[in-house]
Design a protein around this motif. Sequence first.
Motif, PDB file in Angstrom:
ATOM      1  N   PHE A 125      85.567  71.032  22.206  1.00 10.77           N
ATOM      2  CA  PHE A 125      87.000  70.822  21.975  1.00 10.77           C
ATOM      3  C   PHE A 125      87.441  69.380  22.254  1.00 10.77           C
ATOM      4  O   PHE A 125      88.357  68.886  21.607  1.00 10.77           O
ATOM      5  N   VAL A 126      86.817  68.711  23.200  1.00  9.16           N
ATOM      6  CA  VAL A 126      87.177  67.313  23.474  1.00  9.16           C
ATOM      7  C   VAL A 126      86.908  66.462  22.240  1.00  9.16           C
ATOM      8  O   VAL A 126      87.725  65.623  21.839  1.00  9.16           O
ATOM      9  N   PHE A 127      85.765  66.677  21.626  1.00  6.96           N
ATOM     10  CA  PHE A 127      85.389  65.961  20.411  1.00  6.96           C
ATOM     11  C   PHE A 127      86.398  66.259  19.297  1.00  6.96           C
ATOM     12  O   PHE A 127      86.852  65.352  18.595  1.00  6.96           O
ATOM     13  N   GLY A 128      86.765  67.537  19.162  1.00  6.52           N
ATOM     14  CA  GLY A 128      87.749  67.919  18.148  1.00  6.52           C
ATOM     15  C   GLY A 128      89.102  67.282  18.378  1.00  6.52           C
ATOM     16  O   GLY A 128      89.776  66.851  17.430  1.00  6.52           O
ATOM     17  N   ASP A 129      89.506  67.188  19.659  1.00  8.57           N
ATOM     18  CA  ASP A 129      90.791  66.543  19.983  1.00  8.57           C
ATOM     19  C   ASP A 129      90.779  65.061  19.611  1.00  8.57           C
ATOM     20  O   ASP A 129      91.781  64.527  19.123  1.00  8.57           O
ATOM     21  N   ILE A 130      89.650  64.402  19.833  1.00  4.56           N
ATOM     22  CA  ILE A 130      89.549  62.981  19.461  1.00  4.56           C
ATOM     23  C   ILE A 130      89.681  62.828  17.948  1.00  4.56           C
ATOM     24  O   ILE A 130      90.359  61.916  17.461  1.00  4.56           O
ATOM     25  N   LEU A 131      89.061  63.743  17.206  1.00  2.00           N
ATOM     26  CA  LEU A 131      89.176  63.696  15.739  1.00  2.00           C
ATOM     27  C   LEU A 131      90.621  63.850  15.298  1.00  2.00           C
ATOM     28  O   LEU A 131      91.101  63.119  14.423  1.00  2.00           O
ATOM     29  N   LEU A 132      91.341  64.785  15.913  1.00  3.07           N
ATOM     30  CA  LEU A 132      92.750  64.993  15.553  1.00  3.07           C
ATOM     31  C   LEU A 132      93.596  63.764  15.874  1.00  3.07           C
ATOM     32  O   LEU A 132      94.484  63.391  15.095  1.00  3.07           O
ATOM     33  N   LYS A 133      93.320  63.114  17.007  1.00  2.43           N
ATOM     34  CA  LYS A 133      94.057  61.899  17.364  1.00  2.43           C
ATOM     35  C   LYS A 133      93.789  60.786  16.354  1.00  2.43           C
ATOM     36  O   LYS A 133      94.712  60.090  15.907  1.00  2.43           O
ATOM     37  N   GLN A 134      92.518  60.623  15.982  1.00  2.00           N
ATOM     38  CA  GLN A 134      92.170  59.582  15.014  1.00  2.00           C
ATOM     39  C   GLN A 134      92.774  59.886  13.644  1.00  2.00           C
ATOM     40  O   GLN A 134      93.202  58.979  12.926  1.00  2.00           O
ATOM     41  N   PHE A 135      92.813  61.162  13.297  1.00  2.48           N
ATOM     42  CA  PHE A 135      93.404  61.547  12.021  1.00  2.48           C
ATOM     43  C   PHE A 135      94.900  61.224  12.017  1.00  2.48           C
ATOM     44  O   PHE A 135      95.436  60.709  11.027  1.00  2.48           O
ATOM     45  N   ALA A 136      95.576  61.504  13.135  1.00  3.83           N
ATOM     46  CA  ALA A 136      97.004  61.193  13.253  1.00  3.83           C
ATOM     47  C   ALA A 136      97.247  59.681  13.156  1.00  3.83           C
ATOM     48  O   ALA A 136      98.191  59.233  12.499  1.00  3.83           O
ATOM     49  N   LEU A 152     101.541  70.551  12.384  1.00  2.08           N
ATOM     50  CA  LEU A 152     102.141  71.884  12.453  1.00  2.08           C
ATOM     51  C   LEU A 152     101.357  72.833  13.343  1.00  2.08           C
ATOM     52  O   LEU A 152     101.921  73.672  14.019  1.00  2.08           O
ATOM     53  N   ASN A 153     100.040  72.755  13.283  1.00  2.03           N
ATOM     54  CA  ASN A 153      99.202  73.569  14.169  1.00  2.03           C
ATOM     55  C   ASN A 153      97.857  72.867  14.318  1.00  2.03           C
ATOM     56  O   ASN A 153      97.765  71.670  14.062  1.00  2.03           O
ATOM     57  N   GLY A 154      96.828  73.598  14.685  1.00  4.66           N
ATOM     58  CA  GLY A 154      95.538  72.989  14.980  1.00  4.66           C
ATOM     59  C   GLY A 154      95.056  71.952  13.992  1.00  4.66           C
ATOM     60  O   GLY A 154      94.727  70.826  14.370  1.00  4.66           O
ATOM     61  N   ASP A 155      94.979  72.311  12.715  1.00  8.49           N
ATOM     62  CA  ASP A 155      94.374  71.399  11.740  1.00  8.49           C
ATOM     63  C   ASP A 155      95.247  71.193  10.507  1.00  8.49           C
ATOM     64  O   ASP A 155      94.745  70.830   9.443  1.00  8.49           O
ATOM     65  N   GLU A 156      96.557  71.422  10.620  1.00 13.73           N
ATOM     66  CA  GLU A 156      97.476  71.228   9.503  1.00 13.73           C
ATOM     67  C   GLU A 156      98.494  70.142   9.827  1.00 13.73           C
ATOM     68  O   GLU A 156      99.115  70.154  10.892  1.00 13.73           O
ATOM     69  N   PHE A 157      98.653  69.229   8.868  1.00 17.90           N
ATOM     70  CA  PHE A 157      99.594  68.120   9.019  1.00 17.90           C
ATOM     71  C   PHE A 157     100.521  68.102   7.806  1.00 17.90           C
ATOM     72  O   PHE A 157     100.078  68.292   6.675  1.00 17.90           O
ATOM     73  N   CYS A 158     101.803  67.844   8.052  1.00 16.82           N
ATOM     74  CA  CYS A 158     102.802  67.843   6.987  1.00 16.82           C
ATOM     75  C   CYS A 158     103.416  66.444   6.853  1.00 16.82           C
ATOM     76  O   CYS A 158     103.765  65.812   7.853  1.00 16.82           O
ATOM     77  N   LEU A 159     103.503  65.975   5.612  1.00 16.04           N
ATOM     78  CA  LEU A 159     104.100  64.670   5.320  1.00 16.04           C
ATOM     79  C   LEU A 159     105.290  64.856   4.382  1.00 16.04           C
ATOM     80  O   LEU A 159     105.233  65.674   3.458  1.00 16.04           O
ATOM     81  N   TYR A 160     106.340  64.089   4.640  1.00 12.61           N
ATOM     82  CA  TYR A 160     107.471  64.070   3.701  1.00 12.61           C
ATOM     83  C   TYR A 160     107.635  62.663   3.143  1.00 12.61           C
ATOM     84  O   TYR A 160     107.801  61.688   3.895  1.00 12.61           O
ATOM     85  N   TYR A 161     107.531  62.554   1.818  1.00 16.60           N
ATOM     86  CA  TYR A 161     107.747  61.285   1.116  1.00 16.60           C
ATOM     87  C   TYR A 161     109.093  61.331   0.403  1.00 16.60           C
ATOM     88  O   TYR A 161     109.428  62.358  -0.223  1.00 16.60           O
TER      89      TYR A 161
END
Length: 497
Positions: A125-136, A152-161
């Motif tokens: 999970f630590v590795f996964g958290d680092i991936l999410l931070k880098q993705f953000a 929005l949750n574990g692996d979903e991100f929402c963008l508004y253009y």
Amino acid sequence: MFEIGLVVASLILLIFSLYILQAKYRSQRSQQKFLAQLCLQLEQQKIERQALDLGTVPQEFAPLYHTLDELLKALPASAGKDKLTGLVNRVGLKRALTSMMPLTQGTLVLIDIYRFRYVNDLFGFVFGDILLKQFAERLNSLSLSPRLIARLNGDEFCLYYEQALTEEQLIHLRGRLQVPFSIKNTPVSVKLQIGCVHLQEHHADTSQMLRRVDLALKKARHSRSAIAYYAENDDIQQLRELRIIDSLPKGLQRNQVYMVYQAKQDIATGRCFQVEALMRWEHDELGVISPGEFIPLAEYAGMIDLVSQWALDQVLAQQAKWRAAGIQLCVAVNLSTRDLDSETLPQEIAARLAHYKLPPESLMIEITESTLMADLTKAVETLDKIRALGVRLAIDDFGTGHSSLAYLKHLPVNEVKIDKAFLKDLEQDKPSEYILEASINIAKKLGYEVTVEGIETPEIREILVDMGVDTLQGMYYAKPMRAAELEMNWARLHNAM
């Protein structure tokens, strides 16, 4: 986070107290009106953090009112933020979108990191958290900058253009975000699926917009597409799906769902020793619903256990009746990925066989190839236990997934069922014939019986007989029949040569 929890818990207790007070003072109109208005404003705090403003406060409620007001002020601004990435969370996104209403222009994009859970499973999970931070961080550095970014949750991100994105721009966005990450000197590649809503065509309120972009992402998942767009009829399809999910338990109880049985022909004798149980559903309003539609929905809604248990009970109860009537055969029933995930499945099958006083060889479990490949190690472990009971096992729809023949030697099954897709253009296409014949030969040399399904002509039957197939199934030999109809045709099917 702990402080937020205490504040929220205090709010919940106070709201509960309000409802008690509302009952206590229900005979006094002014107090009741005040409490009703206060409850309404507190509900609004879920979206907008605004100060309480109710004008005149009855004297007996002044301490409670001021305590609530102070608690609301104490809620930190981070209540609308994702703690891990620092992005806006779902609550914050709803709040921001609501404040910008009406939104009649722009694009809402929902991004899913495909099979992110495998990152956590493989690296922790630590590795996964680092991936999410880098993705953000990568989302924040996009040259095509969105107005809003939310996790929005574990692996979903929402963008508004604010602008309408073209397909070319979305493809470029996906490519930019899929560039491999480097985490602890380990390269990590991700695959993204995207759902998209163009607000100029499909603007609505906040909840509706988020539901629609979620539908678009679901469409991408189901179609295994990189990018999918919301369309008007998606709402109609979702309403149908919700209706199917809602009415499935009633359909099982009211016998709207029932079993039909398709006979299989043993090539060596020309007789029937096996049948496959197939589910049918005649909905009182929606008409005939295919298992291909309602089984995935049952899995999605967490009801597949209910369906599978019902199917096993139906099949084994019918088997007991047939055995009492002197009809000796093996009945095959399909189970799903979720069924194989259950550690108690072997014990449940054993208990049902004992309940109906049936020998284990009277039952065959068919598992689709894609189901097996979802978690091969766990599937093999479960299947080993089921086979140890004496229950027969088969791979269904073999050749349509991604396992190929490489994994076949690992599977503790008795039979391989080759999908009817292999029969398309078989008579005119020599390469298809060579591939089918090679698959049959390898399976047989590994010690498996081979069944081919979807036989519809005598010419195809003869080709398959010459290839050494053990069992055939299809409309040419027998159509799917209700139990009573199968009994009427049993003498012909069982004694034919």
